[in-house]
Scaffold this motif. Structure first.
Motif, short mmCIF file in Angstrom:
data_model
loop_
_atom_site.label_atom_id
_atom_site.label_comp_id
_atom_site.label_asym_id
_atom_site.label_seq_id
_atom_site.Cartn_x
_atom_site.Cartn_y
_atom_site.Cartn_z
N GLY A 97 0.72 -1.52 0.10
CA GLY A 97 -0.29 0.08 -0.14
C GLY A 97 1.02 1.37 0.21
O GLY A 97 0.93 2.51 -0.77
N SER A 98 2.06 1.49 0.47
CA SER A 98 2.72 2.60 0.55
C SER A 98 3.32 2.45 -0.65
O SER A 98 4.08 4.24 -1.30
CB SER A 98 3.97 1.81 1.50
N GLU A 99 3.88 1.89 -1.56
CA GLU A 99 3.98 1.94 -2.58
C GLU A 99 2.51 2.54 -3.80
O GLU A 99 2.83 3.62 -4.19
CB GLU A 99 4.83 0.55 -3.97
N ILE A 100 1.70 1.88 -3.95
CA ILE A 100 0.90 2.02 -3.90
C ILE A 100 0.34 3.75 -3.92
O ILE A 100 0.09 5.16 -4.71
CB ILE A 100 -0.60 1.43 -4.03
N LEU A 101 0.53 4.50 -2.95
CA LEU A 101 -0.13 5.75 -2.52
C LEU A 101 0.87 6.54 -2.70
O LEU A 101 0.69 8.00 -3.40
CB LEU A 101 -0.46 5.81 -0.66
N ALA A 102 2.67 6.07 -3.37
CA ALA A 102 3.35 7.55 -3.19
C ALA A 102 2.50 7.57 -4.73
O ALA A 102 3.16 9.30 -5.19
CB ALA A 102 5.09 6.56 -3.33
N TRP A 103 2.71 6.60 -5.12
CA TRP A 103 2.30 6.85 -6.57
C TRP A 103 1.39 7.37 -7.33
O TRP A 103 0.77 8.09 -7.55
CB TRP A 103 2.49 5.34 -7.42
N SER A 104 0.00 7.18 -6.33
CA SER A 104 -1.61 7.91 -6.03
C SER A 104 -0.80 10.01 -6.33
O SER A 104 -1.54 10.41 -6.32
CB SER A 104 -2.19 7.57 -5.48
N VAL A 105 -0.61 9.82 -5.06
CA VAL A 105 0.51 11.56 -4.66
C VAL A 105 0.90 11.75 -6.18
O VAL A 105 0.74 13.37 -5.52
CB VAL A 105 1.02 11.53 -3.25
N MET A 106 1.33 10.81 -6.10
CA MET A 106 2.55 11.38 -7.27
C MET A 106 1.64 12.58 -8.52
O MET A 106 1.81 12.58 -9.46
CB MET A 106 3.37 11.22 -8.21
N VAL A 107 0.22 12.04 -8.82
CA VAL A 107 -0.61 12.42 -9.83
C VAL A 107 -1.14 13.05 -9.19
O VAL A 107 -1.67 14.05 -9.84
CB VAL A 107 -2.24 11.39 -9.56
N VAL A 108 -1.25 13.40 -7.97
CA VAL A 108 -1.99 14.91 -7.76
C VAL A 108 -1.61 16.32 -8.30
O VAL A 108 -2.02 16.87 -8.69
CB VAL A 108 -2.07 15.03 -6.01
N VAL A 109 -0.08 16.70 -7.31
CA VAL A 109 0.24 17.89 -8.30
C VAL A 109 0.41 18.00 -9.80
O VAL A 109 0.11 18.85 -10.25
CB VAL A 109 1.81 17.49 -7.44
N PRO A 110 0.52 16.89 -11.02
CA PRO A 110 0.38 16.95 -11.70
C PRO A 110 -0.76 17.49 -13.25
O PRO A 110 -1.41 18.06 -13.55
CB PRO A 110 1.12 16.11 -12.74
N ALA A 111 -1.72 16.95 -12.04
CA ALA A 111 -3.08 17.15 -12.21
C ALA A 111 -3.81 18.30 -11.87
O ALA A 111 -4.68 18.85 -12.53
CB ALA A 111 -4.29 16.01 -11.32
N ALA A 112 -3.40 19.31 -10.62
CA ALA A 112 -3.35 20.58 -10.33
C ALA A 112 -2.70 21.29 -11.44
O ALA A 112 -3.33 21.78 -11.74
CB ALA A 112 -3.05 20.27 -8.89
N ILE A 113 -1.61 20.96 -11.83
CA ILE A 113 -1.40 22.01 -13.05
C ILE A 113 -1.98 21.65 -14.30
O ILE A 113 -2.27 22.54 -15.13
CB ILE A 113 0.75 21.29 -13.00
#
Length: 123
Positions: free
Chosen positions: A22-38
């Motif tokens: 779950g920690s790896e999935i969470l890390a990549w999920s967080v990496m989705v948020v910033v580029p998506a906002a931009i």
């Protein structure tokens, strides 16, 4: 930013399919948020400043092109693509057609209904 969002989303999907921690999935999920906002900020600003009939096709074409190229490099799919001359030719022709289609917008005459009205600055 859109291509980074797509790469991170693919990574989340691959990790979910592989039953990763779950920690790896969470890390990549967080990496989705910033580029998506931009990406959303860029999309909203582009729709405010340019006619939709020009901005949306160019935005979509560049998103597909960059996602394909960056994804092929990130996931090392380019090695299989470049090993076969037929696929190289098809990929090169596809890139040529996308760039050519985007270039045609430079010769397009804007219609009267597409004129952009910018708000006046407050004093």
């Amino acid at each position: 930013a859109g291509c980074l969002t797509n790469i991170a989303l693919k990574a989340v999907g691959v990790l979910l399919r592989a039953s990763a921690p779950g920690s790896e999935i969470l890390a990549w999920s967080v990496m989705v948020v910033v580029p998506a906002a931009i990406q959303l900020n860029y999309l909203n600003r582009g729709l405010q400043l340019y006619p939709q009939t020009v901005f949306v096709p160019i935005y979509t074409a560049l998103l597909v092109l960059l996602s394909t190229i960056i994804g092929a490099i990130f996931y090392q799919e380019h090695t299989a693509l470049m090993a076969q001359p037929g696929w190289q030719t098809l990929f090169s022709l596809g890139v040529f057609w996308i760039v050519g289609g985007i270039s045609l917008f430079a010769f397009r005459e804007p219609e009267a209904s597409e004129s952009v009205v910018l708000p006046k600055a407050k004093k």
